[in-house]
Design a protein around this motif. Structure first.
Motif, PDB file in Angstrom:
ATOM      1  N   ARG A  64       9.469 -21.826 -14.793  1.00 10.56           N
ATOM      2  CA  ARG A  64       8.467 -21.084 -14.023  1.00 10.56           C
ATOM      3  C   ARG A  64       8.474 -19.618 -14.428  1.00 10.56           C
ATOM      4  O   ARG A  64       7.424 -18.976 -14.536  1.00 10.56           O
ATOM      5  CB  ARG A  64       8.779 -21.215 -12.532  1.00 10.56           C
ATOM      6  N   THR A  65       9.669 -19.085 -14.622  1.00  8.75           N
ATOM      7  CA  THR A  65       9.777 -17.678 -15.020  1.00  8.75           C
ATOM      8  C   THR A  65       9.113 -17.454 -16.372  1.00  8.75           C
ATOM      9  O   THR A  65       8.399 -16.459 -16.563  1.00  8.75           O
ATOM     10  CB  THR A  65      11.261 -17.271 -15.095  1.00  8.75           C
ATOM     11  N   ASP A  66       9.327 -18.371 -17.306  1.00  7.03           N
ATOM     12  CA  ASP A  66       8.705 -18.249 -18.624  1.00  7.03           C
ATOM     13  C   ASP A  66       7.188 -18.220 -18.493  1.00  7.03           C
ATOM     14  O   ASP A  66       6.501 -17.442 -19.156  1.00  7.03           O
ATOM     15  CB  ASP A  66       9.084 -19.439 -19.524  1.00  7.03           C
ATOM     16  N   TYR A  67       6.673 -19.110 -17.649  1.00  5.40           N
ATOM     17  CA  TYR A  67       5.224 -19.205 -17.462  1.00  5.40           C
ATOM     18  C   TYR A  67       4.668 -17.894 -16.914  1.00  5.40           C
ATOM     19  O   TYR A  67       3.716 -17.331 -17.460  1.00  5.40           O
ATOM     20  CB  TYR A  67       4.922 -20.362 -16.506  1.00  5.40           C
ATOM     21  N   VAL A  68       5.288 -17.398 -15.831  1.00  2.00           N
ATOM     22  CA  VAL A  68       4.810 -16.164 -15.213  1.00  2.00           C
ATOM     23  C   VAL A  68       4.928 -15.003 -16.195  1.00  2.00           C
ATOM     24  O   VAL A  68       4.015 -14.183 -16.340  1.00  2.00           O
ATOM     25  CB  VAL A  68       5.602 -15.876 -13.919  1.00  2.00           C
TER      26      VAL A  68
END
Lengths: 300, 334
Positions: free
Chosen positions: A132-136
């Motif tokens: 999720r962090t990568d996506y954001v």
């Protein structure tokens, strides 16, 4: 093709496994970092309609032109009149065109986030190594980079024009860097605000309207507050009103950071202490937006 | 042979509901069906297996990797096809699947090559260059499947892949799922709320209800207990001597050594439908001949697809087996 032994063992019923051409992938798997970079590039291109339909290229390209054409005209005038100074300073060119990149943000931030939410594509990303962090992070960086291209390009045009016209190198280099610094400030804060609003709704139309609303209303409120506190009569404390909207916040911050001449309206912090408060608000807003985005995607 | 999925007392509690309750299963390579009615905990289990949601207690391993700590490594080797729509309508299948392949870490050239291969394997040809928005449900399901397979995973988790498909599309999809294992060598975990359709596709079935394991066994042992023939007969004017044709048929079939019971789960209509256990191929003939001898009309004779709730409505396997035995005995005694 060699068939994995487990496949053969687990299907005694079929006996023979026919090779109908399925090939296993034995090449490299480049992992999270690569996926994040790919998502960044795809989102950045998407913000300008690249890799999307012809129709979706229209607005971003028109806005990019609208940002650059005045700069080209200023440069053309300066060169032809052999002026020793550009008609506008680099940072103030950006504060004068902030409506344009505000529209760009409103149109493209929902493209970056709402589509994945609306068509429920998000779970497909998170079922891959990407976190999720990568996506954001990829989306945030892509939006900020798209804005930076939009705001940085006219600054570069102005600077090249100034050099072409043989203007003072030191002064123009310093102020072009101030201009780029201001462009970075605008890009980060606008991306932060725009993405948080866009992530709140899967409906692109709502996202567009809400982002325009936030930018226009907050700027108007800041202007009204400035006037009510006594800005027109020269009260310095009226400039605290600059805290009330993203555009006046960045405008004030860049005036203070780069020691630029104080303009009209809520566009400079009344003191150095106030400047620190403005800077703190900038950092807190950007960080909080990033945190809110992470939170938004936590439940997927 | 190493297990593909193992869970040990896996529990997932939400504030108001327990989605998984001490679930312990061991899934071997092959095509495994995960059966449960809506809300049984199937999707929650998949999320935990992908390492996307922490379990409240218990452990789970996928391809030998711990879901709690090795999430990214698992997701690199596993494909996932969600139950819901997940496709943007304005891009083509090719563009979409290439993008998803790159999100799985495939370099650009490999992503394009694998996309072309995978779309062909799932049966999408010329249409793959058109925007997905214009696809039929069956084609969309194939795109969803393709994005789960494009990075050549060792295991795919398919959540209700036959949802919304017509009977032909359903059969095509089930055939494709079978091929994923037999031809591609990829293990499959497929969920459905229809036991009947998984019976034909899977090597092994896991049935859960209310988050608890009801049964985990090979499909062969499952179908033994569930192969049923629904029979409905109708008296016509030529047979006034039969006041109760159903009972007459039932008696005759029981006398012929078949096990017959009324279809209790079908409600009002159920009184008229008998469920006959299929002993072998001859069962069909016996039913036909019996009905013909009595001069009755055969309204319906069909292989029955079970819904899980129908077989397991008490949520207890032992109880179920008892009930089935008892039911048979009762009918036999009539």
């Amino acid at each position: 093709m060699s068939v994995p032994s487990e496949a053969a063992a687990a299907t005694p019923r079929t006996g023979v496994i026919h090779n109908i051409g399925y090939r296993n992938y034995t090449g490299p798997r480049l992992g999270r970092g690569y996926a994040t970079r790919s998502l960044f590039v795809q989102s950045l291109r998407g913000a300008y309609g690249l890799g999307r339909s012809a129709k979706s290229k229209v607005l971003p390209m028109v806005l990019l032109a609208a940002m650059c054409v005045p700069a080209l005209i200023i440069v053309a005038l300066a060169v032809s009149t052999d002026a020793d100074k550009l008609a506008t300073d680099y940072p103030s060119y950006l504060s004068n065109t902030s409506t344009l990149f505000g529209i760009f943000l409103a149109a493209q931030a929902p493209v970056a986030l709402s589509r994945d939410l609306r068509f429920m594509t998000v779970p497909l990303y998170f079922s891959r190594p990407l976190t999720r962090t990568d996506y954001v992070r990829a989306k945030f960086a892509a939006m900020a980079a798209a804005l930076l291209i939009l705001t940085g390009l006219p600054v570069v045009i102005l600077y090249l024009g100034a050099l072409l016209a043989g203007m003072d190198l030191g002064h123009n280099t310093a102020h072009a860097l101030y201009g780029l610094g201001t462009a970075v400030l605008y890009s980060v804060l606008y991306a932060a605000v725009g993405l948080v609003v866009a992530a709140a709704t899967p409906r692109r139309g709502f996202g567009v309207a809400a982002i325009i609303g936030v930018l226009v209303v907050s700027t108007t409120v800041a202007g009204i507050a400035w006037a009510l506190i006594g800005g027109p009569t020269g009260s310095p404390s009226a400039n605290w009103a600059g805290l009330l909207s993203p555009s006046t916040l960045v405008d004030s911050l860049s005036t203070w950071l780069f020691r630029l001449p104080q303009g009209d309206g809520p566009s400079w912090p009344p003191s150095n202490g106030a400047g620190i408060v403005f800077l703190a608000e900038f950092i807190v807003t950007a960080a909080a937006s990033y945190g809110l985005l992470l939170r938004r995607y936590r439940k997927f | 042979m190493s297990s593909v999925i193992t869970t040990d007392s896996l529990t997932k509690s939400f504030p108001r509901v327990t989605a998984l309750d001490r679930l312990t299963v061991d899934v071997q390579p092959g095509v495994v069906g995960l059966v449960g009615s809506n809300g049984a905990g199937k999707s929650t289990l998949i999320k935990i297996l992908l390492g996307l949601a922490p379990a409240t207690s218990g452990t789970a391993r996928v391809l030998g990797l711990d879901v709690a700590t090795d999430g990214p490594a698992i997701r690199e080797r596993v494909g996932y096809m969600p139950e819901h729509d997940c496709l943007p309508p304005d891009v083509s299948a090719t563009e979409f699947v290439v993008h998803m392949a790159r999100m799985s870490g495939l370099p650009a050239a490999a992503a394009r090559e694998r996309t072309a291969d995978t779309l062909r394997h799932v049966g999408l040809y010329e249409e793959r260059y058109r925007p997905i928005g214009g696809y039929s449900t069956g084609m969309k399901q194939r795109v969803k499947l393709a994005q789960a397979l494009v990075h050549d995973p060792q295991l795919v988790l398919l959540d209700e892949p036959t949802n919304g498909l017509d009977p032909v599309g359903r059969d095509d999809m089930l055939g494709l799922i079978r091929r994923i294992h037999t031809d591609f060598g990829i293990s499959v975990l497929v969920t459905s709320h229809l036991l009947g359709e998984l019976e034909r596709t899977c090597d092994h079935l896991v049935v859960i209800d209310g988050g608890r394991l009801l049964r985990s066994s090979s499909t062969a042992s499952f179908t033994e207990a569930t192969q049923l023939l629904a029979v409905e007969v109708a008296a016509d004017d030529d047979t006034p001597h039969l006041t109760d044709p159903d009972t007459a048929v039932r008696d005759r079939l029981a006398a012929a050594g078949l096990t017959v019971r009324p279809d209790t789960a079908a409600g009002e209509l159920g009184g008229r439908i008998m469920l006959v256990e299929i002993a072998d191929e001859g069962t069909y003939d016996i039913v036909r001949d019996t009905v013909a001898d009595l001069g009755l009309g055969l309204v319906r004779m069909e292989q029955r697809r079970h819904r899980v709730v129908e077989i397991f409505h008490d949520g207890d396997t032992d109880h179920l087996v008892d009930q089935q035995k008892k039911g048979s005995a009762d009918v036999g005694a009539v």
